[in-house]
Write a protein that holds these residues in place. Structure first.
Motif, short mmCIF file in Angstrom:
data_model
loop_
_atom_site.label_atom_id
_atom_site.label_comp_id
_atom_site.label_asym_id
_atom_site.label_seq_id
_atom_site.Cartn_x
_atom_site.Cartn_y
_atom_site.Cartn_z
N CYS A 62 0.84 -1.19 0.00
CA CYS A 62 0.00 0.00 0.00
C CYS A 62 0.88 1.25 0.00
O CYS A 62 2.00 1.23 0.52
CB CYS A 62 -0.90 0.01 1.23
N ASP B 21 -7.80 -1.14 -3.18
CA ASP B 21 -7.57 0.16 -2.55
C ASP B 21 -8.28 0.23 -1.20
O ASP B 21 -7.73 0.76 -0.22
CB ASP B 21 -8.06 1.30 -3.45
N ARG C 175 -3.72 3.54 -0.84
CA ARG C 175 -4.21 2.74 -1.96
C ARG C 175 -3.19 1.66 -2.27
O ARG C 175 -2.06 1.69 -1.78
CB ARG C 175 -4.42 3.62 -3.19
#
Length: 102
Positions: free
Chosen positions: A8, A51, A63
């Motif tokens: 992420c 996400d 995300r």
């Protein structure tokens, strides 16, 4: 069915670390990275779902990382402390190579 952490990213405008060398294939993402706990690829049914997993783990603005983050792909620099001995899920925008692609 393979379970891997999701990589992420949060592009928060962080300045480039002093002395860091970057180029087209190894750019700066202006942010932070983190990984989730391992997630089965079958859970990644869309980019929006991926996400949202990052948001659920780390909060607003996070995300799933994309192959081309930081420039041309293959590598990038960011703030964060992730393991370097494991693979993780990322997405790619210009090829049908995501878990959610047929």
């Amino acid at each position: 069915m393979t379970a891997l952490p999701v990589l992420c990213i949060k592009n928060d405008g962080s300045p480039t670390r002093a002395g860091l060398y970057t180029d087209f294939y190894s750019g700066w993402v202006h942010g932070h990275i983190a990984t989730t706990q391992p997630i089965p690829g079958t859970w990644l049914s869309s980019q929006a779902t991926a996400d949202q997993i990052c948001v659920n783990y780390f909060g607003t603005g996070w995300r799933m990382a994309e192959h081309h983050d930081g420039g041309g792909g293959w590598g990038f620099h960011a703030y964060g402390d992730i393991r370097n001995d494991t693979k993780f899920w990322v997405r790619i925008i210009n090829q049908p190579a995501n878990c959610w692609n047929p």
